[in-house]
Design a protein around this motif. Structure first.
Motif, mmCIF file in Angstrom:
data_model
loop_
_atom_site.group_PDB
_atom_site.id
_atom_site.type_symbol
_atom_site.label_atom_id
_atom_site.label_comp_id
_atom_site.label_asym_id
_atom_site.label_seq_id
_atom_site.Cartn_x
_atom_site.Cartn_y
_atom_site.Cartn_z
ATOM 1 N N ILE A 49 0.780 -1.278 -0.081
ATOM 2 C CA ILE A 49 -0.140 -0.017 0.044
ATOM 3 C C ILE A 49 0.916 1.077 0.070
ATOM 4 O O ILE A 49 0.743 2.102 -0.916
ATOM 5 N N VAL A 50 1.802 1.407 0.945
ATOM 6 C CA VAL A 50 2.381 2.415 1.182
ATOM 7 C C VAL A 50 3.652 2.838 -0.068
ATOM 8 O O VAL A 50 3.862 4.019 -0.601
ATOM 9 N N ASN A 51 3.934 1.520 -0.695
ATOM 10 C CA ASN A 51 4.991 1.710 -1.693
ATOM 11 C C ASN A 51 4.306 1.626 -3.178
ATOM 12 O O ASN A 51 5.332 1.504 -3.946
ATOM 13 N N SER A 52 3.146 2.026 -3.159
ATOM 14 C CA SER A 52 2.359 1.901 -4.499
ATOM 15 C C SER A 52 2.486 3.250 -5.089
ATOM 16 O O SER A 52 2.011 3.267 -6.523
ATOM 17 N N LYS A 53 3.231 4.133 -4.557
ATOM 18 C CA LYS A 53 3.488 5.317 -5.418
ATOM 19 C C LYS A 53 1.998 6.075 -5.398
ATOM 20 O O LYS A 53 2.068 7.320 -6.036
ATOM 21 N N HIS A 54 1.044 5.894 -4.696
ATOM 22 C CA HIS A 54 -0.030 6.497 -4.623
ATOM 23 C C HIS A 54 -0.334 7.247 -3.522
ATOM 24 O O HIS A 54 0.303 6.997 -2.444
ATOM 25 N N GLU A 55 -0.523 8.567 -3.544
ATOM 26 C CA GLU A 55 -0.711 9.443 -2.409
ATOM 27 C C GLU A 55 -2.127 9.587 -1.767
ATOM 28 O O GLU A 55 -2.048 10.268 -0.614
#
Length: 157
Positions: A49-55
């Motif tokens: 989730i955190v490393n998905s590049k989504h903010e």
């Protein structure tokens, strides 16, 4: 992949409608319902989730009288609807142990109240620990019916 945080108990290799330990799931697109076999570790879940590049992260909580199959269908419907509107973040569904009988509303509400603390411990705290000085991740919550009750109880605690 679909990401689910599930607090339904497990019996004989399937999720039940009673509270249980928190399970983090990565559900393949071909699945019509989520299963305990889709389990991944909390660390892997968070990393994906955190490393998905989504903010932007949307956490969805379903209402009472919702089956496992319906929960996944609604998760996917919400994600697709948000994507149509230009949303490119992650959607996580928090699946709590609701039954599939409208006459069991009071039992579901009791399970929801029990589950609220799991939302804090296994969801909110996990994401909050990732916040740093330069954190750019926004977390949004969408809830339906008793899902909103869970959020209210979680923030109250």
């Amino acid at each position: 992949m679909d990401y689910i945080i599930c607090t339904r108990g497990i019996k004989n290799g399937v999720f039940k409608n009673e509270p249980g330990p928190t399970t983090y799931l990565e559900v393949p697109p071909s699945a019509s319902e989520f299963l305990p076999s889709h389990k991944i570790s909390a660390a892997d879940f968070l990393r994906k989730i955190v490393n998905s590049k989504h903010e932007e992260i949307v956490v969805h909580l379903h209402g009472y009288n919702t089956t496992i199959k319906e929960t996944l269908e609604r998760h996917r419907l919400l994600r697709k609807g948000l994507e149509k509107q230009g949303f490119s973040g992650d959607v996580i569904t928090f699946s709590w142990p609701s039954g599939n009988n409208t006459l069991l509303y009071l039992e579901d509400r009791h399970d929801a109240k029990q589950t609220a603390m799991e939302l804090v411990n296994s969801g909110i705290n996990m994401l909050a620990k990732q916040q740093g000085k330069d954190c750019t991740i926004n977390v949004h919550v969408i809830a339906h019916s008793t899902g909103a009750f869970i959020i209210n109880e979680a923030f109250d605690d």
